[in-house]
Write an enzyme that holds these catalytic residues in place. Structure first.
Site, PDB file in Angstrom:
ATOM      1  N   GLY A 106       0.858  -1.123   0.042  1.00  0.00           N
ATOM      2  CA  GLY A 106      -0.096   0.145  -0.085  1.00  0.00           C
ATOM      3  C   GLY A 106       0.879   1.210   0.113  1.00  0.00           C
ATOM      4  O   GLY A 106       1.833   1.266   0.697  1.00  0.00           O
ATOM      5  N   GLY A 157       3.933  -0.862  10.900  1.00  0.00           N
ATOM      6  CA  GLY A 157       4.874  -1.777  11.847  1.00  0.00           C
ATOM      7  C   GLY A 157       6.310  -1.269  11.693  1.00  0.00           C
ATOM      8  O   GLY A 157       6.594  -0.074  11.303  1.00  0.00           O
ATOM      9  N   VAL A 208      14.999  -7.615  25.368  1.00  0.00           N
ATOM     10  CA  VAL A 208      13.679  -8.542  25.437  1.00  0.00           C
ATOM     11  C   VAL A 208      13.936  -9.546  24.408  1.00  0.00           C
ATOM     12  O   VAL A 208      13.865 -10.819  24.623  1.00  0.00           O
ATOM     13  CB  VAL A 208      12.423  -7.803  25.165  1.00  0.00           C
ATOM     14  CG1 VAL A 208      11.260  -8.672  25.055  1.00  0.00           C
ATOM     15  CG2 VAL A 208      12.067  -6.749  26.231  1.00  0.00           C
ATOM     16  N   GLY A 262      17.222  -4.322  18.116  1.00  0.00           N
ATOM     17  CA  GLY A 262      16.066  -3.621  18.018  1.00  0.00           C
ATOM     18  C   GLY A 262      15.479  -3.455  16.727  1.00  0.00           C
ATOM     19  O   GLY A 262      15.801  -4.077  15.775  1.00  0.00           O
ATOM     20  N   ASP A 299       4.134   1.011  15.701  1.00  0.00           N
ATOM     21  CA  ASP A 299       5.456   1.003  15.594  1.00  0.00           C
ATOM     22  C   ASP A 299       5.960   2.422  14.931  1.00  0.00           C
ATOM     23  O   ASP A 299       7.026   2.918  14.978  1.00  0.00           O
ATOM     24  CB  ASP A 299       6.278  -0.245  15.238  1.00  0.00           C
ATOM     25  CG  ASP A 299       6.072  -1.253  16.142  1.00  0.00           C
ATOM     26  OD1 ASP A 299       5.483  -1.095  17.373  1.00  0.00           O
ATOM     27  OD2 ASP A 299       6.529  -2.483  15.849  1.00  0.00           O
ATOM     28  N   ALA A 330       3.076  -4.792  20.798  1.00  0.00           N
ATOM     29  CA  ALA A 330       1.712  -5.186  20.074  1.00  0.00           C
ATOM     30  C   ALA A 330       0.646  -4.576  20.695  1.00  0.00           C
ATOM     31  O   ALA A 330      -0.450  -4.064  19.934  1.00  0.00           O
ATOM     32  CB  ALA A 330       1.579  -6.705  19.853  1.00  0.00           C
ATOM     33  N   HIS A 352      -6.809 -18.094  47.235  1.00  0.00           N
ATOM     34  CA  HIS A 352      -5.810 -18.905  47.987  1.00  0.00           C
ATOM     35  C   HIS A 352      -5.843 -20.434  47.443  1.00  0.00           C
ATOM     36  O   HIS A 352      -6.852 -21.240  47.731  1.00  0.00           O
ATOM     37  CB  HIS A 352      -5.520 -18.889  49.449  1.00  0.00           C
ATOM     38  CG  HIS A 352      -4.756 -19.589  50.273  1.00  0.00           C
ATOM     39  ND1 HIS A 352      -3.278 -19.169  50.226  1.00  0.00           N
ATOM     40  CD2 HIS A 352      -4.843 -20.882  50.743  1.00  0.00           C
ATOM     41  CE1 HIS A 352      -2.825 -20.061  50.700  1.00  0.00           C
ATOM     42  NE2 HIS A 352      -3.485 -21.134  51.230  1.00  0.00           N
TER      43      HIS A 352
END
EC number: 1.8.1.4
Length: 509
Positions: free
Chosen positions: A154, A184, A223, A314, A355, A363, A487
């Site tokens: 696109g 993204g 991460v 990254g 992003d 996400a 519990h």
């Protein structure tokens, strides 16, 4: 004079041919032929079908907008579903099971298995089947909500037009009232190192290795680096992560949590070289790779030889060749699209989320932005508190946090108090024989309001959502401490940490 095609179209819309066919035997209506190069009319056109894009498209359709979603790949779901969050969680989960069975864990529980063998091909099949089911699920949701899916790349070709270019070079034009960019991000390349997705891999290649490498070097202990490094370390690889910073877990992690996390991973066999930079990588004739490293501050060079090199430094916004610059929408120095608090660019009917805009590349952050962005298009309120967006590292144990870290509060000069509770004192963790980690709560010193929650331990990714809810609604530590928790559950550790923050001491420690 009106052309025959326009006359035909007008009559077809009015059902003229249907009436003729009903009135005359042997005469049938001819369906109106549509051409691929005829523009599709839309109220909202979303570019990208990742977590932000597909959620925005569905919400848009649910609000009554005629919605189109353009996706350049063959399957829906973007990076997260196809080569990110979802397949990595399948491998993290299954590699953890293998690690438990192959090591001493199962034996300590009275489960004795004579021979445990890894069938990597089968493990990859399970990962693929999960991805396939979920991508198919999005396609079903599009159909159910009447979202038009257009396959192609696109590009914005006007303030009210998007053109999708398909793999065969053909194009489809969409005339639209609103455009939402949700394209993204992509892997950030490492200068001087070429990724071939064979032995020098990005996160994409690391999800599909054909065999367990003897030695794996990971550039970056954030991460993604620790998650994928954990997968292959559990499956038998000797893994070393080289990190420029002085801690593991990336930006935002609380330093006390990070240090404890690193110790646990090292105990599992994961190796780290912190405050260290990679200066280059060379493929040798035997197929192995020499990775050159040195201290981040400069110093003596060292070479680490490995079978596979994983580059995890990254991600960067995917904002090139979208037609933005041609419309005068300039990117910021990091390649992101500047937007206002309603996610509008400088052209009010062109929006951007996820992003490609400022904020954490997560996400669930993109999903939230997608929903509130299209609600804003419909005239609704637009609100998101980025302080309430949680982060999770899906290793074992998991790490999760939301709100401020201790370091951030000190930097901002905010007076705070701390409540902690170790999983070693939690009854459910004890019965599960899974007691590494703790819950750490940061509360405002005078108002008792929860400012941050940091969890290292089993189920941290689920537990952090209770903390996110507390922050979103401005709860105090005492508010949480006075909520009855079932519990025995791991979540009792969260309550106990809030008891410690509110009243100075927990009950069970």
């Amino acid at each position: 004079m009106q052309s025959w095609s326009r006359v035909y179209r007008s009559l077809a819309k009015k059902g003229h041919f249907n009436r003729i066919s009903h009135g005359l035997q042997g005469v049938s209506s001819v369906p109106l032929r549509t051409y691929a190069d005829q523009p599709i009319e839309a109220d909202v056109t979303v570019i990208g079908s990742g977590p932000g894009g597909y959620v925005a498209a569905i919400k848009s359709a649910q609000l009554g907008f005629k919605t189109v979603c353009i996706e350049k790949n063959e399957t829906l779901g973007g990076t997260c579903l196809n080569v990110g969050c979802i397949p990595s969680k399948a491998l993290l989960n299954n590699s953890h099971y293998y690690h438990m069975a192959h090591g001493k864990d199962f034996a300590s529980r009275g489960i004795e298995i004579p021979e445990v063998r890894l069938n990597l091909e089968k493990m990859m099949e399970q990962k693929h089947s999960a991805v396939k089911a979920l991508t198919g699920g999005i396609a079903h949701l599009f159909k159910q909500n009447k979202v038009v899916h257009v396959n192609g790349f696109g590009k914005i070709t006007g303030k009210n037009q998007v053109t999708a270019t398909k793999a065969d070079g053909s194009t489809q034009v969409i005339d639209t009232k609103n455009i939402l960019v949700a394209t993204g991000s992509e892997v950030t390349p490492f200068p001087g190192i070429t990724i071939d997705e064979d032995t020098i891999v990005s996160s994409t290649g690391a999800l599909s290795l054909k065999k367990v490498p003897e030695k794996l070097v990971v550039i970056g202990a954030g991460v993604i680096g620790v998650e994928l490094g954990s997968v292959w370390q559990r499956l038998g690889a000797d893994v070393t992560a080289v990190e420029f910073l002085g801690h593991v877990g990336g930006i935002g992690i609380d330093m006390e949590i990070s240090k404890n996390f690193q110790r646990i991973l090292q105990r599992q066999g994961f190796k780290f070289k912190l405050n260290t930079k990679v200066t280059g990588a060379t493929k040798k004739s035997d197929g192995k790779i020499d990775v050159s490293v040195e201290a981040a501050s400069g110093g003596k060079a060292e070479v680490i030889t490995c079978d596979v090199l994983l580059v995890c430094i990254g991600r960067r916004p995917f904002t090139q060749n979208l037609g933005l610059e041609e419309l005068g929408i300039e990117l910021d120095p990091k390649g992101r699209i500047p937007v206002n608090n309603r996610f509008q660019t400088k052209i009010p009917n062109i929006y951007a989320i996820g992003d490609v805009v400022a904020g954490p590349m997560l996400a669930h952050k993109a999903e939230d932005e997608g929903i509130i962005c299209v609600e804003g298009m419909a005239g609704g309120a637009v609100h998101i508190d980025y302080n309430c967006v949680p982060s999770v590292i899906y290793t074992h144990p998991e790490v999760a946090w939301v709100g401020k870290s201790e370091e951030q509060l000190k930097e901002e000069g905010i007076e705070f108090k701390i409540g902690k509770f170790p999983f070693a004192a939690n009854s459910r963790a004890k019965t599960n024989a899974d007691t590494d980690g703790m819950v750490k709560i940061l509360g405002h010193k005078s108002t008792d309001r929860v400012l941050g929650a940091h969890i290292l331990g089993p189920g941290a990714g689920e537990m952090v959502n209770e903390a996110a809810l507390a922050l979103e609604y401005g709860a105090s530590c005492e508010d949480i401490a006075r909520v009855c928790h079932a519990h025995p559950t791991l979540s009792e550790a969260f309550r106990e940490a809030n008891l410690a923050a509110a009243f100075g001491k927990p009950i069970n420690f």
